[in-house]
Write an enzyme that holds these catalytic residues in place. Structure first.
Site, PDB file in Angstrom:
ATOM      1  N   ARG A  44      23.487  47.849   4.098  1.00  0.00           N
ATOM      2  CA  ARG A  44      23.879  49.099   3.437  1.00  0.00           C
ATOM      3  C   ARG A  44      24.487  48.755   2.089  1.00  0.00           C
ATOM      4  O   ARG A  44      25.294  47.832   1.973  1.00  0.00           O
ATOM      5  CB  ARG A  44      24.909  49.876   4.260  1.00  0.00           C
ATOM      6  CG  ARG A  44      24.424  50.322   5.633  1.00  0.00           C
ATOM      7  CD  ARG A  44      25.423  51.279   6.276  1.00  0.00           C
ATOM      8  NE  ARG A  44      25.159  51.446   7.696  1.00  0.00           N
ATOM      9  CZ  ARG A  44      24.254  52.263   8.217  1.00  0.00           C
ATOM     10  NH1 ARG A  44      23.486  52.991   7.400  1.00  0.00           N
ATOM     11  NH2 ARG A  44      24.087  52.356   9.531  1.00  0.00           N
ATOM     12  N   ARG A  74      20.206  52.980   9.616  1.00  0.00           N
ATOM     13  CA  ARG A  74      20.232  54.419   9.880  1.00  0.00           C
ATOM     14  C   ARG A  74      21.023  55.183   8.816  1.00  0.00           C
ATOM     15  O   ARG A  74      22.122  54.794   8.458  1.00  0.00           O
ATOM     16  CB  ARG A  74      20.839  54.674  11.267  1.00  0.00           C
ATOM     17  CG  ARG A  74      20.710  56.107  11.738  1.00  0.00           C
ATOM     18  CD  ARG A  74      21.053  56.243  13.196  1.00  0.00           C
ATOM     19  NE  ARG A  74      22.359  55.655  13.512  1.00  0.00           N
ATOM     20  CZ  ARG A  74      22.933  55.780  14.693  1.00  0.00           C
ATOM     21  NH1 ARG A  74      22.327  56.422  15.675  1.00  0.00           N
ATOM     22  NH2 ARG A  74      24.118  55.239  14.913  1.00  0.00           N
ATOM     23  N   HIS A 104      20.942  42.513  10.751  1.00  0.00           N
ATOM     24  CA  HIS A 104      22.273  43.101  10.614  1.00  0.00           C
ATOM     25  C   HIS A 104      23.307  42.076  10.164  1.00  0.00           C
ATOM     26  O   HIS A 104      24.458  42.439   9.905  1.00  0.00           O
ATOM     27  CB  HIS A 104      22.678  43.715  11.963  1.00  0.00           C
ATOM     28  CG  HIS A 104      23.886  44.590  11.913  1.00  0.00           C
ATOM     29  ND1 HIS A 104      25.081  44.260  12.543  1.00  0.00           N
ATOM     30  CD2 HIS A 104      24.112  45.790  11.318  1.00  0.00           C
ATOM     31  CE1 HIS A 104      25.968  45.208  12.337  1.00  0.00           C
ATOM     32  NE2 HIS A 104      25.421  46.149  11.595  1.00  0.00           N
ATOM     33  N   TYR A 137      36.739  50.495   4.753  1.00  0.00           N
ATOM     34  CA  TYR A 137      36.546  49.777   6.010  1.00  0.00           C
ATOM     35  C   TYR A 137      37.339  48.484   5.980  1.00  0.00           C
ATOM     36  O   TYR A 137      37.385  47.806   4.959  1.00  0.00           O
ATOM     37  CB  TYR A 137      35.074  49.413   6.233  1.00  0.00           C
ATOM     38  CG  TYR A 137      34.123  50.552   6.446  1.00  0.00           C
ATOM     39  CD1 TYR A 137      34.454  51.876   6.185  1.00  0.00           C
ATOM     40  CD2 TYR A 137      32.832  50.303   6.909  1.00  0.00           C
ATOM     41  CE1 TYR A 137      33.565  52.909   6.383  1.00  0.00           C
ATOM     42  CE2 TYR A 137      31.917  51.332   7.112  1.00  0.00           C
ATOM     43  CZ  TYR A 137      32.290  52.635   6.840  1.00  0.00           C
ATOM     44  OH  TYR A 137      31.399  53.653   7.037  1.00  0.00           O
ATOM     45  N   ARG A 233      37.324  49.943  18.774  1.00  0.00           N
ATOM     46  CA  ARG A 233      37.565  51.200  18.059  1.00  0.00           C
ATOM     47  C   ARG A 233      36.801  52.366  18.670  1.00  0.00           C
ATOM     48  O   ARG A 233      37.312  53.473  18.794  1.00  0.00           O
ATOM     49  CB  ARG A 233      37.167  51.059  16.587  1.00  0.00           C
ATOM     50  CG  ARG A 233      37.246  52.362  15.799  1.00  0.00           C
ATOM     51  CD  ARG A 233      36.904  52.165  14.343  1.00  0.00           C
ATOM     52  NE  ARG A 233      35.636  51.502  14.141  1.00  0.00           N
ATOM     53  CZ  ARG A 233      34.452  52.124  14.173  1.00  0.00           C
ATOM     54  NH1 ARG A 233      34.379  53.408  14.436  1.00  0.00           N
ATOM     55  NH2 ARG A 233      33.333  51.453  13.949  1.00  0.00           N
ATOM     56  N   HIS A 261      36.598  47.777  11.193  1.00  0.00           N
ATOM     57  CA  HIS A 261      35.191  47.384  11.264  1.00  0.00           C
ATOM     58  C   HIS A 261      34.998  45.891  11.474  1.00  0.00           C
ATOM     59  O   HIS A 261      33.902  45.449  11.814  1.00  0.00           O
ATOM     60  CB  HIS A 261      34.487  47.824   9.975  1.00  0.00           C
ATOM     61  CG  HIS A 261      33.004  47.804  10.039  1.00  0.00           C
ATOM     62  ND1 HIS A 261      32.238  46.849   9.393  1.00  0.00           N
ATOM     63  CD2 HIS A 261      32.122  48.612  10.679  1.00  0.00           C
ATOM     64  CE1 HIS A 261      30.955  47.083   9.626  1.00  0.00           C
ATOM     65  NE2 HIS A 261      30.853  48.147  10.400  1.00  0.00           N
TER      66      HIS A 261
END
Length: 366
Positions: A44, A74, A104, A137, A233, A261
């Site tokens: 991202r 996504r 990822h 984050y 979380r 995160h």
């Protein structure tokens, strides 16, 4: 930047630290005649991405730039397609990962020609290379030029670009090849240590815990007497505090101003603790259907800093909620405890450290 990373591994903890040093390293890489190549994974990116700007500049300056863009991130599919086109037009070699697997992991590899030969500089992270979310984050990123990490980074990119099959890594733990067996082995070892009367303990900080096999192993570890602390979380399918099942397990959910995160894993290992950071949650998709990366922290100073984060997170009395045996959560009991917001405290400590460093520089101490 090169000199600092050669001296020692460097940890950035966003947003308590700025992402600017990472962007500065990319900018230096783009302009530095000694830099030969840059390889990076992208999941991202910000809408106005400084990362893309520097990568394009590097390609235009004649560097060999390889960018793995995950088009199936996504909600960011369209954004990533647009960035992929811009990178290609600038001369970057853009690839899209391995068939059937989302990529990822968060990794950057810069190869630089120096007086004593080629040196590989690596950045490994728990979160995306996104200069927008880095302000919202909590994520960790580590710079290193250790040869074992550099060799592993080259091997991983060879896999991602299709040049080789998965190798035996020196330090990296990757999914879907060896991450699940690694975590299962580490949990089982803690169980065995507890049964033999050796020091044992498991800490994990993840976004979600839903993998059935991991949960079953954690229950077994608890029944053997292993102290287990989990900071989850989001979704947590393990239930803590069940008599005879999970009595030694404590589950926290920390929800504050910043989105938690970072992924942290710590195993007591018979009294010689081992600490890891990475991109993977304890979910089936992360362990079996994605390219993920977990890596050890070997610098003693960074180990101390991460363990400080662990302590503050579990001592939080403002943002931390504790899971009850019925699956519900309640705020951590404040009785006999000071009021502590771990996010506010970490920000304050980062400011104090910066002020002390500026003072030392002004006084000529460093």
């Amino acid at each position: 930047m090169w000199e600092q990373v050669r001296q020692r591994d460097v940890l950035l903890f966003y947003p308590y630290h700025s992402m600017q040093p990472f962007l500065d390293l990319l900018k230096e890489s783009a302009a530095d005649p000694a830099v030969l190549s840059i390889q990076i994974t992208v999941y991202r990116l910000a809408r106005k991405s400084a990362v893309v700007k520097h990568l394009c500049a590097a390609a235009e300056n004649g560097k060999a730039v390889t960018v793995l863009v995950e088009l199936r991130a996504r909600f960011d599919e369209q954004n990533n397609i647009a960035w992929a086109r811009e990178l290609e037009e600038a001369g970057c070699h853009v690839i899209y990962g391995l068939a059937g697997l989302k990529t990822h992991c968060k990794i950057l590899l810069v190869v630089r020609r120096e007086e004593d030969g080629l040196r590989r500089y690596v950045h490994l992270g728990t979160g995306n290379y996104n200069d927008s979310t880095a302000r919202q984050y909590t994520d960790m990123g580590m710079f290193t030029c250790r040869e074992s990490f550099g060799a592993d980074a080259s091997s991983l990119f060879n896999v991602l670009t299709g040049y080789s099959r998965p190798p035996r890594y020196n330090r990296f733990i990757t999914a879907p090849d060896n991450m699940r067996p690694f975590f299962e082995r580490m949990i089982d070892q803690e169980t065995a240590n507890a049964e033999q009367g050796l020091p044992s303990g498991i800490f994990a900080k993840v976004n979600s815990l839903v993998d059935p096999d991991i949960i079953v192993r954690l229950y077994r570890a608890s029944q053997a007497g292993v102290p287990i602390t989990l900071v989850v979380r989001g979704i947590c399918c393990l239930v803590a505090g069940l008599p005879g099942v999970s009595e030694t397990v404590t589950v926290y959910s920390v929800v504050g101003q910043l989105l938690e995160h970072s992924r942290i894993f710590r195993f007591e290992n018979g009294g010689s603790p081992r600490l890891y950071l990475g991109s993977a949650d304890w979910m089936q998709r992360n362990l079996d259907r994605r390219v993920e990366l977990v890596f050890p922290v070997e610098d003693e100073g960074i180990v101390r800093r991460v363990e400080e984060v662990i302590s503050l997170t579990t001592e939080d009395t403002v943002n931390a909620r504790v899971q009850l045996p019925d699956g519900s959560y309640e705020l951590q009991d404040r009785r006999g405890r000071p009021v502590l917001n771990c996010q506010t405290e970490l920000a304050a400590r980062a400011r104090r450290a910066l002020q002390q460093k500026e003072k030392d520089i002004n006084e000529g101490l460093i």
